[in-house]
Scaffold this motif. Structure first.
Motif, mmCIF file in Angstrom:
data_model
loop_
_atom_site.group_PDB
_atom_site.id
_atom_site.type_symbol
_atom_site.label_atom_id
_atom_site.label_comp_id
_atom_site.label_asym_id
_atom_site.label_seq_id
_atom_site.Cartn_x
_atom_site.Cartn_y
_atom_site.Cartn_z
ATOM 1 N N GLU A 1 13.822 3.496 9.785
ATOM 2 C CA GLU A 1 14.595 2.898 8.707
ATOM 3 C C GLU A 1 16.027 3.400 8.739
ATOM 4 O O GLU A 1 16.972 2.654 8.498
ATOM 5 N N TYR B 1 7.531 6.840 10.138
ATOM 6 C CA TYR B 1 7.844 5.431 9.877
ATOM 7 C C TYR B 1 7.115 4.542 10.882
ATOM 8 O O TYR B 1 6.516 3.533 10.511
ATOM 9 N N HIS C 1 11.892 10.932 0.958
ATOM 10 C CA HIS C 1 12.717 9.772 1.266
ATOM 11 C C HIS C 1 14.052 9.883 0.518
ATOM 12 O O HIS C 1 14.079 10.125 -0.689
ATOM 13 N N TYR D 1 6.984 8.311 4.398
ATOM 14 C CA TYR D 1 6.301 7.020 4.308
ATOM 15 C C TYR D 1 4.792 7.166 4.127
ATOM 16 O O TYR D 1 4.181 6.383 3.407
ATOM 17 N N ILE E 1 8.918 -1.429 2.304
ATOM 18 C CA ILE E 1 9.138 -0.010 2.566
ATOM 19 C C ILE E 1 9.136 0.774 1.255
ATOM 20 O O ILE E 1 8.513 1.836 1.142
#
Length: 340
Positions: free
Chosen positions: A274, A262, A319, A238, A307
């Motif tokens: 998440e 996150y 990710h 992130y 996001i």
């Protein structure tokens, strides 16, 4: 100078809400440790008694006592991560009075000082992340961020009460706990966990060493790993420009708190992650159950689109959906990517 060695340089260009004059005026934290020997003695004694508790846990403690100690571990870590952290520090959700009382009861048993003090420290951590005013700045190494910060005097910025906690002090429950912390601590943290196992025939000394000392030290290190390991070893899907990382092991031990990259990107999200599901985020499971019965409400979360935009803008490419392994990543872009 690299971004890693000067995180504030990036943060000032990436996030215009950071006030340059506030950061630049910070007094440096003395690198020479100003040790608080009272804390050193207390933690040394507790660690010694925890070793004794582990021996008794393995050799002579009744199975009911072992289960009780484990339940208290779950309850106290959850009270820290759900209560002190998500509810009181970040206002990620709201709680009805019965839930507030339960969380505050077990948080007192967790023996991590009052919820007001805990939240003030944590708000300092977010406000001054990766600077000398960060109470457990991971830039000073694993030992400092894990336990060392507890053994020295705090940064002048903390002692000057620069973080607003007026909202917490307006809460009558938190105000009562803060004012009478040491009186209720003895009953909730020491007396009750020692007495209850005697109801099924356990020796009081065994109950004390296992359900108080061993449980306390295990829970303490689980929470401390969020300050240390979860800021050092893991991925940054992130925001690659801050120290907090994603580490599943810490999430398993600390009710979901290991998804820290996150969390520092979206600190208001009650889920604190998440991914991971309930198995790695028992704190979210607990909040969702409380929401089902109406004790938790106004649960704040981050929409997928926000996001996704953040991952593509500042993520490190790990990710699982919008990173390198994204099946929707165009083949041409994959071929043109530079891999060093």
């Amino acid at each position: 100078m690299s971004i890693q060695s000067d995180p504030l340089k990036f943060r000032r260009t990436e996030n215009d809400s950071i006030h340059d004059e506030k950061i630049n005026s910070l007094a440096p934290h003395p690198k020479k440790w100003d040790i608080v020997w009272r804390e050193v003695i207390i933690f040394t004694i507790f660690h010694i008694t925890a070793i004794r508790g582990l021996y008794l846990f393995i050799t002579v403690a009744k199975w009911q006592t072992c289960i009780f100690a484990f339940v208290l571990y779950i309850a106290t870590t959850t009270s820290v991560t759900v209560g002190a952290h998500r509810l009181w520090s970040h206002k990620a959700f709201q709680a009805k009075l019965p839930l507030q009382i339960i969380l505050l009861f077990f948080f007192t048993m967790a023996f991590q000082y009052s919820a007001v003090i805990w939240a003030r420290l944590h708000r300092m951590h977010h406000k001054y992340l990766d600077t000398d005013a960060d109470p457990h700045n991971a830039g000073r190494g694993f030992f400092f961020s894990h336990i060392g910060w507890m053994l020295i005097k705090k940064h002048p910025e903390y002692r000057a009460h620069k973080v607003d906690i007026s909202d917490l002090m307006r809460d009558p429950l938190l105000r009562f706990q803060h004012k009478h912390y040491w009186e209720v601590l003895f009953i909730i943290c020491f007396l009750i966990p020692t007495y209850i196992p005697t109801l099924w025939g356990e020796q009081a000394s065994t109950a004390f060493y296992t359900c108080v000392c061993l449980r306390y030290i295990c829970a303490l290190h689980a929470i401390w790993l969020v300050n240390s390991a979860a800021h050092m070893w893991g991925t940054k899907p992130y925001d690659k420009n801050i120290r907090p990382v994603e580490t599943k092991v810490v999430s398993l031990l600390a009710a979901g708190e290991g998804f820290h990259n996150y969390h520092h990107t979206f600190p208001w999200d009650y889920r604190i992650a998440e991914f991971g599901g309930y198995s790695l985020n028992t704190g979210r499971l607990f909040i969702d159950i409380m929401a089902k019965i109406g004790w938790a409400y106004n649960l704040k979360s981050v929409p997928d689109e926000l996001i996704r935009k953040r991952v593509k803008r500042t993520g490190d490419g790990t990710h699982p959906i919008w990173g390198w392994d994204d099946p929707d990543l165009p083949l041409e872009e994959r071929r043109m990517s530079i891999i060093k």
